[in-house]
Write an enzyme that holds these catalytic residues in place. Structure first.
Site, short mmCIF file in Angstrom:
data_model
loop_
_atom_site.label_atom_id
_atom_site.label_comp_id
_atom_site.label_asym_id
_atom_site.label_seq_id
_atom_site.Cartn_x
_atom_site.Cartn_y
_atom_site.Cartn_z
N ASP A 282 0.86 -1.18 0.00
CA ASP A 282 0.00 0.00 0.00
C ASP A 282 0.91 1.24 0.00
O ASP A 282 2.13 1.14 0.16
CB ASP A 282 -0.97 -0.01 1.18
CG ASP A 282 -2.18 0.90 0.93
OD1 ASP A 282 -2.13 1.73 0.00
OD2 ASP A 282 -3.19 0.78 1.66
C1 BGC Z 1 -5.14 3.19 0.25
C2 BGC Z 1 -5.36 2.10 -0.76
C3 BGC Z 1 -5.33 2.65 -2.16
C4 BGC Z 1 -4.03 3.38 -2.37
C5 BGC Z 1 -3.86 3.93 -3.76
C6 BGC Z 1 -3.95 4.05 -0.08
O1 BGC Z 1 -3.90 5.17 0.71
O2 BGC Z 1 -4.98 2.63 1.54
O3 BGC Z 1 -6.58 1.46 -0.51
O4 BGC Z 1 -5.49 1.62 -3.08
O5 BGC Z 1 -3.94 4.44 -1.44
O6 BGC Z 1 -4.72 4.95 -4.04
#
Ligand code: BGC
Length: 763
Positions: A282
């Site tokens: 993530d």
């Molecule tokens: C979130 C994810 C997301 C990623 C990309 C992160 O802050 O936890 O769920 O896919 O950002 O946007």
């Protein structure tokens, strides 16, 4: 001979790649193809493939293209149109090995057409509707050059303080697992290599929904049995359905961050579950290993992550900086890097990008003249899914449906809030294209309209909350307050209400209140909106509350104040039309809660399937020394599975085909469901099972099956469920998944509490 032709075809298709003029690659054989390619890659090119970057509007495109052409980037996210992505793919085609880029995005509940938020989709209990929403999202995203989505989000959430409750499918393992499977199939279609499919990457692996206290990014501490039994099955279901990717969670699990968790990533995901696909970190999670306090510095963070099996690093530069040194010093092996590269290339292969890097980008002449064109939306489908996703919680004196001839006063900040209709993670949705409740009701009433709208209240008058909600919005504030005082607005609303036959109040949260990093300690409707509701109630006019919110709210008082309550969650692009359909009875509501609504924050968690306890509280029989809160009624305000209709249904004649079950046998559980009212309608017949005595404490009941049934007024049907040994299995103290002989109660109901029961014995 056939093989040769295939090879020729593959090379022909790969008109933008050099495969034709280097070693002919056996493109029809994934492993051989990827191995062959890896043999030609330098260490830098390999590490470049592990880098996934976010493209912001402010980023220097020229520089990014240079980096891509130098082989330093494997994929991007957040750049979402063909004209934006084509030059980046062109740059990749100028790189030495012409390895295509992939383009990712958070397509969570629609791409351009926004469908209801996932929690609302789950409220439909309608697998066909949910699947249609995912398929359309995939088609729209693919048509905009996207290859992969960071979805579905299948984190079980039992604590609505957590803002990301909105992004998941609720509290129940079985329901969420069913939806996980449907969503993966919907995104990926027949194959993720099809031009109108996108690859699914299930998230957040694992247990993100169980963050302590519902506070985002917090720790998770959980027994292995609870993990296996309740929290892990939805991820497993997505992977078994073929999800090509996994996004690893930001949280720690029993003291080790998921991003560095060997047990999670290796033992469970790769070995036990046999996952062969792409594991993406993530956002910034590798760097965060330092903050978690398990890595001294960036070098150690990169080492822990690559060792754990994080193939791609999202938005940090640590792999690029640190992997060469780590390899040189022998702290990591070449195989650690190669394993990750193999998965990245394998995923690109599975997305069809080696056959045609422009598979989803297409040709310039086919680009849409207007990316936001109306005809690129799927409005009819969005409206249909949205109306299936609402839950009627209360309808005293048949206040609903409204009559189109009545004089209606519509109030509330959310009646005219195009951005909030879309909910959080609204991908490429445009607020200007979403239908507000005011728009929807006005259209439904046409010429006969006697509709008046007054705002009545802002979302909140709490300056701190307001500032927080607007903090991250770079373009313009999302929540804009009417500068008039709260009292002036209430007075205006009351005056209008006094002239009405019925008052409809659209109240709840702004979408930013149920989002990532939007945990709340208080789940009430904001105080100023509650004052409005109180004042409207005092007019004595019938009061309909249309709730908009991304998580269960504590609506104890409002339950008494309102004559009718419709939980709409956030309904998407066509929300206003869909809500109007329900309010005016053009659609008979059929949704059921996928999550319990608590009476108060103090009672969280209130999930229905908790374990049996030694001193259970029996409703209606108060007494000391039982498990309860003595200062309030124990139990949810509205239980899991609950939802009304404009008609009524009854269940009768529940029967089991046998009172015993052999290990290899089956039992038929049947029930007659009748539409006892005057309208056609749908309901969800739910089957729960309780394992009465086990080697471990078992839940009070567990959802094991359900059917959504359409019945004409007066019609009845016999519904059948098959029960076999698999439905009775659970993870015991040794984590062995098996059914234990003994008594099982089978409960059938139209919600999780109001059930009829029969029993059988597993021999
Ligand atoms: C979130 C994810 C997301 C990623 C990309 C992160 O802050 O936890 O769920 O896919 O950002 O946007």
């Amino acid at each position: 001979m056939k093989k040769l032709c295939l090879l020729g075809l593959a090379i022909g298709l790969a008109s933008h790649s050099v495969w034709a003029d280097t070693t002919p690659a056996p493109i029809e054989n994934k492993d051989a193809f990827v191995s062959n390619l890896m043999k030609q890659m330098t260490l830098e090119e390999k590490i470049g493939q592990l880098r996934l970057i976010s493209i912001g509007p402010e980023m220097p495109r020229e520089l990014i293209r240079k980096e891509i052409a130098a082989g330093n980037i494997g994929g991007t996210f957040n750049s979402i149109t063909r004209p934006e992505n084509r030059p980046m793919q062109d740059a990749a085609m100028r790189s030495r090995l012409k390895i295509p880029m992939f383009f990712a995005y958070d397509v969570i509940h629609g791409h351009r057409t926004i469908f209801p938020i996932p929690l609302a989709l789950a409220s439909s209990w309608d697998m066909d509707a949910i699947g249609r929403s995912g398929r359309i999202a995939a088609k729209e995203a693919a048509a905009d050059s996207l290859d992969i989505t960071f979805a579905p989000m299948v984190d079980i959430s039992r604590d609505p303080r957590w803002g990301r409750t909105s992004e998941g499918f609720g509290e129940d393992t079985y329901l969420v697992s069913r939806i996980a499977k449907v969503m993966v199939k919907a995104y990926q279609g027949e194959t993720p290599s099809a031009a109108d499919s996108i690859m699914a990457s299930v998230k957040h692996f694992a247990l993100y929904g169980a963050v302590e206290g519902g506070r985002d990014y917090n720790t998770v501490d959980m027994s292995p049995v609870k993990m296996y039994q309740d929290y892990l099955p939805p991820y497993r279901a997505a992977i078994d359905a073929g999800a090509g990717g996994v996004m690893v969670a930001l949280n720690s699990i029993n003291g080790i961050p998921a991003t560095a968790n060997m047990w999670l990533m290796q033992d469970l995901l790769r070995k036990e579950w046999g996952f062969k696909g792409l594991a993406v970190s993530d956002h910034g999670a590798i760097f965060e290993l330092i903050k978690h306090g398990v890595a001294r510095d960036g070098r150690e963070a990169a080492k822990l992550a690559i060792k754990a099996g994080i193939d791609m690093s999202m938005n940090d530069t640590l792999y690029g900086k640190e992997l060469p040194g780590l390899l040189k010093s022998g702290e990591i092996q070449q195989s650690d890097i190669d394993n990750a590269v193999r998965e990245v290339l394998g995923a690109k292969y599975d997305m069809g990008l080696f056959k045609d890097p422009y598979l989803r980008i297409g040709k310039v002449e086919d680009d849409p003249a207007d990316t936001y064109a109306e005809n690129r939306l799927h409005r009819a489908e969005a409206r249909d899914v949205a109306r299936r996703s609402m839950v009627l919680l209360k309808n005293q004196n048949e206040t609903l449906p409204l009559k189109k001839t009545e004089k209606i006063v519509l109030v509330g900040p959310l009646a005219k809030a195009p951005i909030d209709m879309m909910g959080s993670w609204a991908a490429a949705g445009k607020p200007e294209q979403s239908v507000t409740l005011l728009d929807g009701m006005t259209r439904a009433l046409g010429d006969q309209t006697k509709l008046t709208y007054v705002r009545g209240a802002n979302i909140t008058e709490d300056k701190k909350v307001l500032d927080y909600l607007n903090f991250l919005n770079f373009d313009a504030p999302e929540v804009v307050n009417d500068p008039r005082s709260a009292q002036v607005m209430i007075d205006e609303a009351v005056k209008a209400a006094q002239q009405a036959d019925v008052v409809v109040a659209a109240v709840g949260e702004s979408r930013g209140m149920s989002h990532e990093s939007s945990s709340r300690t208080d789940l009430n409707i904001p105080a100023n909106q509650r004052d409005l509701i109180k004042a409207l109630k005092a007019t004595g006019k019938p009061l309909v509350l249309v709730l908009m919110n991304g998580r269960p709210l504590t609506i104890l008082e409002e339950k008494d104040q309102a004559d009718a309550i419709l939980e709409t969650w956030f309904t998407g692009t066509e929300g206003g039309n869909a809500i109007a359909d329900v309010l005016f009875g053009d659609y008979n509501p059929s949704g059921k809660l996928p999550i319990s609504i608590p009476r108060s924050v103090g009672q969280i968690p209130t999930y229905y399937n908790h374990l049996s306890i030694g001193r259970p509280f029996t409703p209606g029989k108060p007494g000391n020394y039982t498990s309860q809160y003595f200062d309030d009624t124990t139990g949810p305000l509205y239980p899991f599975g609950y939802g009304l209709s404009y008609t009524s249904f009854s269940l009768s004649d529940m029967a089991l085909s046998s009172t015993t079950l052999n290990k290899s046998g089956k039992i038929d559980a049947s029930v007659t469901v009748k539409n006892t009212g005057k309208r056609d309608g749908e309901t969800v017949v739910q089957l729960y099972i309780q394992d009465v005595v086990g080697s471990m404490i078992r839940p009070l009941k567990e959802l094991k099956n359900f059917q959504k049934v359409m019945l004409k007024a007066g019609e009845q049907k016999v519904i059948h469920f098959t029960i076999d040994e698999d439905d009775l299995k659970f993870y015991n103290a040794q984590l062995k998944y098996a059914a234990e002989p003994g008594k099982f109660n089978v409960q059938i109901g139209l919600d999780s509490e109001d059930v009829t029961q029969q029993s059988f014995e597993l021999l």
